[in-house]
Design a protein around this motif. Structure first.
Motif, mmCIF file in Angstrom:
data_model
loop_
_atom_site.group_PDB
_atom_site.id
_atom_site.type_symbol
_atom_site.label_atom_id
_atom_site.label_comp_id
_atom_site.label_asym_id
_atom_site.label_seq_id
_atom_site.Cartn_x
_atom_site.Cartn_y
_atom_site.Cartn_z
ATOM 1 N N UNK A 212 0.821 -1.209 0.000
ATOM 2 C CA UNK A 212 0.000 0.000 0.000
ATOM 3 C C UNK A 212 0.856 1.261 0.000
ATOM 4 N N UNK A 213 1.832 1.308 0.896
ATOM 5 C CA UNK A 213 2.690 2.484 0.984
ATOM 6 C C UNK A 213 3.548 2.636 -0.272
ATOM 7 N N UNK A 214 4.064 1.545 -0.782
ATOM 8 C CA UNK A 214 4.927 1.615 -1.961
ATOM 9 C C UNK A 214 4.148 2.038 -3.200
ATOM 10 N N UNK A 215 2.912 1.579 -3.325
ATOM 11 C CA UNK A 215 2.090 2.012 -4.462
ATOM 12 C C UNK A 215 1.771 3.496 -4.360
ATOM 13 N N UNK A 216 1.601 3.989 -3.129
ATOM 14 C CA UNK A 216 1.390 5.428 -2.962
ATOM 15 C C UNK A 216 2.640 6.188 -3.388
ATOM 16 N N UNK A 217 3.801 5.661 -3.027
ATOM 17 C CA UNK A 217 5.053 6.274 -3.488
ATOM 18 C C UNK A 217 5.128 6.268 -5.007
ATOM 19 N N UNK A 218 4.764 5.133 -5.600
ATOM 20 C CA UNK A 218 4.839 5.013 -7.057
ATOM 21 C C UNK A 218 3.920 6.022 -7.746
ATOM 22 N N UNK A 219 2.762 6.257 -7.136
ATOM 23 C CA UNK A 219 1.807 7.192 -7.746
ATOM 24 C C UNK A 219 2.304 8.635 -7.699
ATOM 25 N N UNK A 220 3.199 8.943 -6.744
ATOM 26 C CA UNK A 220 3.696 10.306 -6.597
ATOM 27 C C UNK A 220 5.108 10.495 -7.148
ATOM 28 N N UNK A 221 5.770 9.393 -7.502
ATOM 29 C CA UNK A 221 7.157 9.479 -7.962
ATOM 30 C C UNK A 221 7.220 9.946 -9.415
ATOM 31 N N UNK A 222 8.266 10.667 -9.781
ATOM 32 C CA UNK A 222 8.424 11.062 -11.189
ATOM 33 C C UNK A 222 8.672 9.833 -12.056
ATOM 34 N N UNK A 223 8.073 9.818 -13.215
ATOM 35 C CA UNK A 223 8.229 8.693 -14.137
ATOM 36 C C UNK A 223 8.768 9.210 -15.460
ATOM 37 N N UNK A 224 9.922 8.689 -15.842
ATOM 38 C CA UNK A 224 10.547 9.131 -17.086
ATOM 39 C C UNK A 224 11.530 8.054 -17.523
ATOM 40 N N UNK A 225 11.880 8.075 -18.796
ATOM 41 C CA UNK A 225 12.795 7.059 -19.311
ATOM 42 C C UNK A 225 14.185 7.142 -18.691
ATOM 43 N N UNK A 226 14.556 8.304 -18.185
ATOM 44 C CA UNK A 226 15.888 8.432 -17.591
ATOM 45 C C UNK A 226 15.858 8.415 -16.057
ATOM 46 N N UNK A 227 14.723 8.018 -15.484
ATOM 47 C CA UNK A 227 14.593 7.881 -14.033
ATOM 48 C C UNK A 227 14.369 6.412 -13.707
ATOM 49 N N UNK A 228 15.125 5.920 -12.760
ATOM 50 C CA UNK A 228 15.059 4.507 -12.392
ATOM 51 C C UNK A 228 14.742 4.366 -10.907
ATOM 52 N N UNK A 229 14.128 3.257 -10.565
ATOM 53 C CA UNK A 229 13.785 2.987 -9.174
ATOM 54 C C UNK A 229 14.461 1.691 -8.735
ATOM 55 N N UNK A 230 15.007 1.711 -7.535
ATOM 56 C CA UNK A 230 15.670 0.527 -6.982
ATOM 57 C C UNK A 230 15.020 0.188 -5.645
ATOM 58 N N UNK A 231 14.001 -0.683 -5.648
ATOM 59 C CA UNK A 231 13.379 -1.082 -4.389
ATOM 60 C C UNK A 231 14.295 -2.035 -3.612
ATOM 61 N N UNK A 232 14.168 -2.012 -2.306
ATOM 62 C CA UNK A 232 14.837 -2.987 -1.441
ATOM 63 C C UNK A 232 13.753 -3.785 -0.748
ATOM 64 N N UNK A 233 13.869 -5.109 -0.808
ATOM 65 C CA UNK A 233 12.827 -5.957 -0.228
ATOM 66 C C UNK A 233 13.447 -7.160 0.470
ATOM 67 N N UNK A 234 12.629 -7.794 1.309
ATOM 68 C CA UNK A 234 13.079 -8.983 2.023
ATOM 69 C C UNK A 234 12.039 -10.082 1.910
#
Length: 243
Positions: A212-234
């Motif tokens: 839930x929290x991560x999807x909220x982050x995704x909805x507010x994060x900038x999205x572009x071809x030169x922007x990348x996201x690196x999640x950390x998970x366990x």
């Protein structure tokens, strides 16, 4: 030479400039300095021990292995973390079980899994071949489509990655955003959301809360071809290694 090297080791605890200079000279001396650094390690403060770890890593002499293993029981969490990272980067024989014990000790101290010490130790276990992160098929496929030197996944697929991880019972701890320009790669500010998981909750609850929290982050994060996201998970086994 011996007395000079011993003096340099003592200077690792000095002011920033003196410590940096001593570190640089010890690295330049190389393997010949390592026994003195090992011998002087117990008398150093946490700052000096961290600097000594940098010397060990830069010189790359495996004789520092037992000393690094000993530092896994330090009272300083950063020293413990850096020692684990160095053991992995130097591929020290016999490091796996001590690093595993250090990770279990983190859990016994109830250190939150998203803090730097357990995160660093998990990385060390992964590099040592003692931990295999769960990478679901879609997440792996989307990663494969990025450039070899891309620092993660395209931010345009952020929500898909989050759902894929959660669908495979992974808890997302946090995500780092990176911008890749023609000449450099640098981290950028995220959404500013501040959230913490309840580590006493059932695993399934944590999975969905992190989704839930991560999807909220995704909805507010900038999205572009030169922007990348690196999640950390366990995975569940990272929180309950004995089960």
């Amino acid at each position: 030479m011996t007395s000079h090297v011993e003096k340099l080791v003592q200077q690792l605890d000095g002011e920033a400039v003196a410590s940096y200079d001593a570190r640089a000279e010890l690295i330049w001396i190389g393997s010949e300095a390592i026994p003195a650094v090992i011998d002087g390690l117990p008398a150093l403060s946490g700052f000096g021990q961290l600097t000594a770890i940098e010397v060990f890593e830069d010189v790359g002499d495996p004789r520092c292995g037992p000393a690094l293993i000993g530092l896994l029981e330090s009272g300083n969490p950063t020293v413990r973390e850096w020692a684990a990272l160095a053991l992995a980067s130097l591929e020290i024989d016999g490091a796996i079980e001590p690093v595993r014990r250090a990770y279990r000790a983190c859990l016994e101290r109830q250190t939150p899994p998203d803090w730097t010490e357990p995160g660093g130790i998990r990385w060390a276990l992964t590099e040592l071949g003692a931990r295999t992160p769960v990478v679901p098929p879609l997440t792996a496929r989307l990663r494969a489509t990025a450039a070899d030197d891309a620092p993660g996944w395209s931010s345009t697929r952020f929500a898909e990655i989050i759902n894929d991880l959660a669908d495979h019972a992974q808890v997302i701890l946090y995500s780092q955003l990176w911008r890749v320009d023609a000449d450099r790669t640098y981290g950028i500010s995220g959404t500013g959301l501040d959230w913490e998981l309840d580590w006493t909750a059932p695993w399934e609850h944590m999975v969905e809360e992190s989704r839930t929290w991560s999807l909220l982050e995704a909805s507010e994060a900038p999205a572009d071809d030169n922007i990348f996201v690196a999640p950390t998970w366990i995975d569940r086994v990272d929180l309950y290694p004995e089960r």
